[in-house]
Design a protein around this motif. Structure first.
Motif, short mmCIF file in Angstrom:
data_model
loop_
_atom_site.label_atom_id
_atom_site.label_comp_id
_atom_site.label_asym_id
_atom_site.label_seq_id
_atom_site.Cartn_x
_atom_site.Cartn_y
_atom_site.Cartn_z
N PHE A 1 0.91 -1.48 0.09
CA PHE A 1 -0.09 -0.13 -0.37
C PHE A 1 0.85 1.14 0.00
O PHE A 1 0.87 2.09 -0.51
CB PHE A 1 -0.95 -0.20 1.12
N GLY A 2 1.52 1.04 0.98
CA GLY A 2 2.68 2.14 0.96
C GLY A 2 3.54 2.67 -0.22
O GLY A 2 3.79 3.86 -0.72
N GLY A 3 4.38 1.28 -1.15
CA GLY A 3 5.10 1.89 -2.52
C GLY A 3 3.82 2.79 -3.12
O GLY A 3 3.92 3.14 -4.19
N THR A 4 2.32 1.68 -3.37
CA THR A 4 1.49 2.29 -3.92
C THR A 4 1.32 3.64 -4.43
O THR A 4 1.32 4.60 -5.37
CB THR A 4 0.36 1.67 -4.26
N TRP A 5 1.01 4.09 -2.58
CA TRP A 5 1.11 5.47 -2.39
C TRP A 5 1.99 6.40 -2.88
O TRP A 5 1.44 7.39 -3.63
CB TRP A 5 0.49 5.71 -1.22
#
Length: 462
Positions: free
Chosen positions: A321-325
């Motif tokens: 999720f953090g990488g996508t954001w």
């Protein structure tokens, strides 16, 4: 100069990609169901008739003179999983030349998400073990995603995910598999037999030349693949690397007059064997762990096993999720307006199902320590189950919106085999739809006339 338009993150995928995705997901979902059954059978067998499970798993066979007198469990892990990694290699090659990874800008998202989804679980595991005084040797165990199991969970909870989210999950898992292979090759190779490795490279070179010269015949390639696999196994590098290397060599671009490239054709033949037989048999002889009360309690008290559970459940979710954001924050991309960040979070949590490759890495990381391997496997099962339940709840919260999007993507009113959403710019499509609507309107007028005529008739005598 005018600013370049922002790209849509998780927007509609192309029609060829959609068709490939539909076929791949059907096979993987069925394979995931078989995998689920195999894991349950392994657990029941190991916890009811443990001695017979151990004796079957430890039964050795194979030519000793070739260094291949292996146990059943060893054959499953090193032999059958080579088929799984061969399919992963073909998938990766197809993604690189014809799929989502072809465009570097589009590829940035799944690559960054997969890297963060592997780095954060490794960091979580390491922190837990540094603080708790455990072994940091298992840092790679929670870094893997099991696409077949993840898709089986999707099928079980009955969620119709939009194609963009499914494609994101599949591409993410392909990139994840690549880095898992690199981890196995780099970090779990202790001694190298350079003569055997040279032989394997020569075999791979012959394999490549035969492909480039368009030589056909399974009776040539299968014996050669077995020789390459045997040499790679004896070299000290994990034998599954041979599978992915051969998969990457296949041509996955179509030439004029071809309906399918050789890579797509062979993947179509081998994927059912991988998903329906190779991976479930590996699970059968790898997932059979003792689940006594003490063993389950130890999962949450030992730093090694707690690190695996937290790495899969928390690390994977936060990492992806953090990488996508971050990818959207620092690139010209914005989330598809029909989706929400909650959808990305749910898919990220679904990737916490590690299972197949996590079990394999657990065996490699703690080789020789059967007690710890058993506990690590129990932790992988508990972590994967927790991730499955957690993601299932999150996806259920959005199931109505997902179903609406999925139905809109699959609607085919003119029944030509192509979803209408892909034909909206085609004049011929609009002519067909006008004819269909005119036919429906004429039918409605005819029914209205019949109803009117019926209402004007005099009542029949009693």
């Amino acid at each position: 100069a005018p600013p370049s338009p922002r790209r849509t993150l998780l927007g509609r995928i192309s029609l060829p990609e959609r068709n490939y995705l539909a076929e791949a997901l059907r096979t993987e979902t069925v394979g995931g169901m078989i995998l689920l059954v195999a894991a349950i059978v392994a657990l029941v067998w190991a916890n009811t008739f443990g001695s017979s499970y151990t004796s079957v798993s430890d039964f050795h066979f194979g030519p000793e003179s070739l260094g291949l007198n292996l146990s059943v469990a060893h054959w499953a892990a090193d032999g059958l999983l080579a088929i799984f990694f061969f399919v992963a290699g073909v998938e990766l090659k197809r993604e690189l030349v014809a799929g989502e990874l072809r465009d570097p800008r589009a590829a940035a998202l799944p690559v960054v998400a997969a890297l963060c989804g592997m780095a954060v679980p490794a960091v979580v595991y390491t922190l837990v073990n540094v603080v708790g005084g455990g072994s940091t040797g298992g840092w790679a165990v929670p870094t893997a995603t099991d696409i077949a199991f993840a898709l089986a969970v999707l099928a079980v909870i009955g969620t119709s995910l939009p194609n963009a989210l499914r494609a994101f999950l599949l591409t993410l898992a392909v990139v994840d598999d690549l880095f898992a292979i690199l981890i196995i090759a780099v970090f779990f190779t202790e001694q190298i037999n350079f003569m055997a490795l040279l032989g394997a490279f020569i075999g791979l070179a012959v394999f490549y030349l035969l492909l480039r010269r368009n030589v056909r015949g399974w009776y040539i390639y299968i014996p050669l693949a077995l020789v390459v696999w045997g040499l790679m196994y004896n070299s000290g590098i994990h034998a599954t690397i041979a599978g992915v290397a051969m998969g990457l060599m296949l041509r996955c671009t179509r030439r004029e007059g071809e309906n399918h490239s050789p890579g797509e054709h062979i993947e179509h033949l081998i994927r059912p064997l991988s998903a329906g037989l190779a991976v479930p048999l590996f699970a059968l002889f790898s997932a059979g762990v003792s689940l006594s009360g003490d063993a389950l309690a130890d999962v949450f008290t030992r730093p090694e096993t707690l690190g695996v559970v937290l790495g899969l459940v928390v690390g994977k979710t936060v990492g992806i999720f953090g990488g996508t954001w971050l990818a959207t924050r620092f690139t010209k991309a914005e989330l598809n307006k029909e989706l929400a960040w909650a959808d990305v979070f749910a898919v990220a949590s679904l990737a916490g199902i590690g299972f197949t490759v996590s079990l394999l890495i657990g065996e490699l990381a703690f080789a020789g320590d059967e007690v710890t391997i058993n506990e690590i496997k129990a932790a992988v099962l508990i972590g994967s189950l927790t991730a499955a339940v957690f993601s299932g709840v999150l996806l259920k919260l959005r199931v109505r919106r997902h179903r609406e999007l999925h139905e809109a993507e699959e609607l085919d009113e003119d029944q030509d085999g192509v979803p209408d959403i892909y034909e909206q710019g085609d004049p011929a499509y609009h002519l067909r739809m006008a004819a269909i609507h005119e036919k429906k309107a004429a039918e409605h007028r005819r029914l209205a006339q019949l109803a009117g005529a019926a209402s004007n008739e005099p009542d029949s005598p009693a």
